[in-house]
Design an enzyme around this catalytic site. Structure first.
Site, PDB file in Angstrom:
ATOM      1  N   THR A 235      10.467 -31.002  29.119  1.00 20.22           N
ATOM      2  CA  THR A 235      10.735 -32.442  29.201  1.00 20.22           C
ATOM      3  C   THR A 235      12.189 -32.740  29.525  1.00 20.22           C
ATOM      4  OG1 THR A 235      10.902 -32.288  26.836  1.00 20.22           O
ATOM      5  CG2 THR A 235       8.892 -33.297  27.692  1.00 20.22           C
TER       6      THR A 235
ATOM      7  N   GLU B 114      12.670 -21.118  19.830  1.00 16.20           N
ATOM      8  CA  GLU B 114      13.669 -22.140  20.180  1.00 16.20           C
ATOM      9  C   GLU B 114      14.358 -21.859  21.507  1.00 16.20           C
ATOM     10  OE1 GLU B 114      15.447 -24.760  19.928  1.00 16.20           O
ATOM     11  OE2 GLU B 114      14.690 -25.667  18.100  1.00 16.20           O
ATOM     12  N   ASP B 115      14.620 -22.915  22.281  1.00 15.18           N
ATOM     13  CA  ASP B 115      15.348 -22.743  23.548  1.00 15.18           C
ATOM     14  C   ASP B 115      16.799 -23.216  23.446  1.00 15.18           C
ATOM     15  OD1 ASP B 115      14.554 -25.506  23.387  1.00 15.18           O
ATOM     16  OD2 ASP B 115      15.190 -25.703  25.477  1.00 15.18           O
TER      17      ASP B 115
ATOM     18  N   LYS C 211      20.386 -30.673  25.012  1.00 17.11           N
ATOM     19  CA  LYS C 211      19.182 -29.949  24.594  1.00 17.11           C
ATOM     20  C   LYS C 211      19.200 -29.670  23.091  1.00 17.11           C
ATOM     21  CE  LYS C 211      17.860 -27.993  28.996  1.00 17.11           C
ATOM     22  NZ  LYS C 211      17.703 -26.818  29.841  1.00 17.11           N
ATOM     23  N   GLY C 212      18.130 -30.044  22.431  1.00 18.49           N
ATOM     24  CA  GLY C 212      18.005 -29.804  20.993  1.00 18.49           C
ATOM     25  C   GLY C 212      18.740 -30.822  20.139  1.00 18.49           C
ATOM     26  N   VAL C 213      19.467 -31.710  20.801  1.00 19.84           N
ATOM     27  CA  VAL C 213      20.319 -32.681  20.114  1.00 19.84           C
ATOM     28  C   VAL C 213      19.554 -34.001  19.955  1.00 19.84           C
ATOM     29  CG1 VAL C 213      22.401 -34.046  20.525  1.00 19.84           C
ATOM     30  CG2 VAL C 213      22.433 -31.597  20.940  1.00 19.84           C
TER      31      VAL C 213
ATOM     32  N   ASP D 267       9.566 -25.100  18.518  1.00 20.80           N
ATOM     33  CA  ASP D 267      10.245 -26.264  19.077  1.00 20.80           C
ATOM     34  C   ASP D 267       9.340 -26.786  20.210  1.00 20.80           C
ATOM     35  OD1 ASP D 267      12.399 -28.041  19.824  1.00 20.80           O
ATOM     36  OD2 ASP D 267      12.825 -26.666  21.473  1.00 20.80           O
ATOM     37  N   LEU D 268       9.510 -28.035  20.602  1.00 25.70           N
ATOM     38  CA  LEU D 268       8.627 -28.605  21.634  1.00 25.70           C
ATOM     39  C   LEU D 268       9.293 -28.593  23.020  1.00 25.70           C
ATOM     40  CD1 LEU D 268       6.013 -30.189  22.379  1.00 25.70           C
ATOM     41  CD2 LEU D 268       7.234 -32.283  21.761  1.00 25.70           C
ATOM     42  N   ASP D 269      10.374 -29.372  23.141  1.00 24.82           N
ATOM     43  CA  ASP D 269      11.038 -29.525  24.442  1.00 24.82           C
ATOM     44  C   ASP D 269      11.715 -28.217  24.848  1.00 24.82           C
ATOM     45  OD1 ASP D 269      10.427 -32.314  24.672  1.00 24.82           O
ATOM     46  OD2 ASP D 269      12.031 -32.767  23.267  1.00 24.82           O
TER      47      ASP D 269
ATOM     48  N   LYS E 129      19.267 -30.451  13.874  1.00 22.90           N
ATOM     49  CA  LYS E 129      19.618 -29.055  14.107  1.00 22.90           C
ATOM     50  C   LYS E 129      21.099 -29.014  14.514  1.00 22.90           C
ATOM     51  CE  LYS E 129      14.978 -28.356  16.033  1.00 22.90           C
ATOM     52  NZ  LYS E 129      14.156 -28.103  17.248  1.00 22.90           N
TER      53      LYS E 129
ATOM     54  N   ARG F 176      18.505 -38.051  19.726  1.00 24.02           N
ATOM     55  CA  ARG F 176      18.701 -39.132  20.703  1.00 24.02           C
ATOM     56  C   ARG F 176      20.046 -39.827  20.503  1.00 24.02           C
ATOM     57  NH1 ARG F 176      14.192 -43.443  20.312  1.00 24.02           N
ATOM     58  NH2 ARG F 176      12.978 -41.533  20.297  1.00 24.02           N
TER      59      ARG F 176
ATOM     60  N   SER G 290      10.342 -30.122  15.819  1.00 21.86           N
ATOM     61  CA  SER G 290      11.038 -30.723  16.963  1.00 21.86           C
ATOM     62  C   SER G 290      11.957 -31.850  16.533  1.00 21.86           C
ATOM     63  CB  SER G 290       9.989 -31.265  17.946  1.00 21.86           C
ATOM     64  OG  SER G 290      10.596 -32.097  18.908  1.00 21.86           O
ATOM     65  N   ALA G 291      13.065 -32.005  17.254  1.00 21.05           N
ATOM     66  CA  ALA G 291      13.985 -33.122  17.002  1.00 21.05           C
ATOM     67  C   ALA G 291      13.444 -34.434  17.566  1.00 21.05           C
ATOM     68  CB  ALA G 291      15.330 -32.821  17.646  1.00 21.05           C
ATOM     69  N   SER G 292      12.442 -34.354  18.419  1.00 10.65           N
ATOM     70  CA  SER G 292      11.967 -35.540  19.137  1.00 10.65           C
ATOM     71  C   SER G 292      11.166 -36.492  18.258  1.00 10.65           C
ATOM     72  CB  SER G 292      11.102 -35.112  20.323  1.00 10.65           C
ATOM     73  OG  SER G 292      10.537 -36.258  20.924  1.00 10.65           O
ATOM     74  N   LYS G 293      11.364 -37.783  18.476  1.00  9.79           N
ATOM     75  CA  LYS G 293      10.541 -38.790  17.810  1.00  9.79           C
ATOM     76  C   LYS G 293       9.321 -39.126  18.663  1.00  9.79           C
ATOM     77  CE  LYS G 293      14.209 -40.734  15.044  1.00  9.79           C
ATOM     78  NZ  LYS G 293      15.034 -41.877  14.670  1.00  9.79           N
TER      79      LYS G 293
HETATM   80  C1  BG6 Z   1      14.817 -32.601  21.544  1.00 11.21           C
HETATM   81  C2  BG6 Z   1      15.401 -32.508  22.950  1.00 11.21           C
HETATM   82  O1  BG6 Z   1      13.628 -31.870  21.468  1.00 11.21           O
HETATM   83  O2  BG6 Z   1      14.535 -33.952  21.224  1.00 11.21           O
HETATM   84  C3  BG6 Z   1      16.619 -33.387  23.053  1.00 11.21           C
HETATM   85  O3  BG6 Z   1      15.742 -31.158  23.214  1.00 11.21           O
HETATM   86  C4  BG6 Z   1      16.276 -34.820  22.647  1.00 11.21           C
HETATM   87  O4  BG6 Z   1      17.129 -33.342  24.360  1.00 11.21           O
HETATM   88  C5  BG6 Z   1      15.671 -34.828  21.248  1.00 11.21           C
HETATM   89  O5  BG6 Z   1      17.430 -35.638  22.676  1.00 11.21           O
HETATM   90  C6  BG6 Z   1      15.251 -36.206  20.784  1.00 11.21           C
HETATM   91  O6  BG6 Z   1      14.168 -36.640  21.549  1.00 11.21           O
HETATM   92  P1  BG6 Z   1      13.538 -38.091  21.510  1.00 11.21           P
HETATM   93  O7  BG6 Z   1      12.209 -37.911  22.200  1.00 11.21           O
HETATM   94  O8  BG6 Z   1      13.358 -38.459  20.049  1.00 11.21           O
HETATM   95  O9  BG6 Z   1      14.458 -39.012  22.204  1.00 11.21           O
HETATM   96 MG    MG Z   2      14.151 -27.466  22.754  1.00 10.12          MG
END
Ligand code: BG6
Ligand code: MG
Length: 216
Positions: free
Chosen positions: A18, A170-171, A46-48, A10-12, A146, A50, A115-118
């Site tokens: 972040t 994973e955190d 966290k992990g959720v 996982d990243l964040d 997730k 956007r 990672s869930a992040s874009k």
């Molecule tokens: C996850 C974070 O890695 O990415 C979440 O833990 C965040 O807090 C999610 O909402 C989505 O991130 P982003 O960068 O696409 O807004």
């Molecule tokens: Mg995380």
């Protein structure tokens, strides 16, 4: 000899912290909407994804918005967030993260980001770590958040490794559950009380080693 052939990170909260930037940007939006949003509430994000994060904040404030308004709000938050992550440097890599990835790669263990992040490519670019991953799967590549295992299963597939041969780091509780749902081993990064479903919990990647991987 360990059966582990790949590590998926996982990243964040695992590679970089972040959460503080996410909080600042969500807080600014919540303030504009007149919603009380605290650091304690931020834990739930966290992990959720956007979109889901915004839903949680609107629920906290008892505020209803149309889908189009929600899109606009999420975009506004992301613009502020991206301004902050654009200023990140390698100094923000969490202790031991880079070293552990290098150790895995030197031992022939494949590495992927899950990672869930874009925004993962921006962050990896700023911290200069993209070259340490054999595959990168993030919020741009998945449709299910997730605890659905999609992001990790896609990572395993991209690496050509069976899920049972993967370890996820994973955190977030949702992330630990996603790994378990995907039939993978999971190392929690954080507190054993919170991440009690993980096979092993360490405070950070600086506390990981190939010996600990072998014992999973
Ligand atoms: C996850 C974070 O890695 O990415 C979440 O833990 C965040 O807090 C999610 O909402 C989505 O991130 P982003 O960068 O696409 O807004
Ligand atoms: Mg995380």
């Amino acid at each position: 000899m360990s059966s582990i052939k790949a590590c998926i990170f996982d990243l964040d909260g695992v590679i970089v912290d972040t959460a503080v930037y996410h909080f600042k940007a969500w807080k600014r939006l919540a303030d504009e909407l007149g919603i009380n949003f605290t650091e304690h509430d931020n834990e739930r994000l966290k992990g959720v994804s956007r979109v889901r994060s915004l839903e949680i904040i609107l629920e906290l404030g008892g505020v209803t918005k149309t889908e189009a308004e929600q899109q606009e709000l999420a975009t506004r938050k992301n613009i502020w967030y991206v301004e902050m992550i654009n200023r990140m440097t390698p100094a923000e890599i969490l202790p031991g993260a880079k070293e552990f990835l290098e150790t895995c790669r030197a031992a022939g263990i494949k590495t992927a980001l899950g990672s869930a992040s874009k925004n993962s490519s921006t962050i990896l670019d700023k911290i200069n770590m993209a070259h340490l991953f054999d595959a990168i799967v993030d919020g741009n590549h998945v449709s299910k958040a997730k605890p659905d295992p999609e992001v990790f299963l896609k990572g395993a597939e991209a690496l050509g490794v069976a899920p049972a041969e993967c370890v996820v780091f994973e955190d977030a509780i949702a992330g630990v559950e996603a790994a378990i749902n995907g039939g993978m081993k999971v190392v929690g990064i954080g507190s054993p009380d919170v991440l009690n479903k993980a096979d092993l919990v360490v405070s950070g990647l600086d506390k990981m080693s190939l010996e600990k991987l072998d014992k999973l």
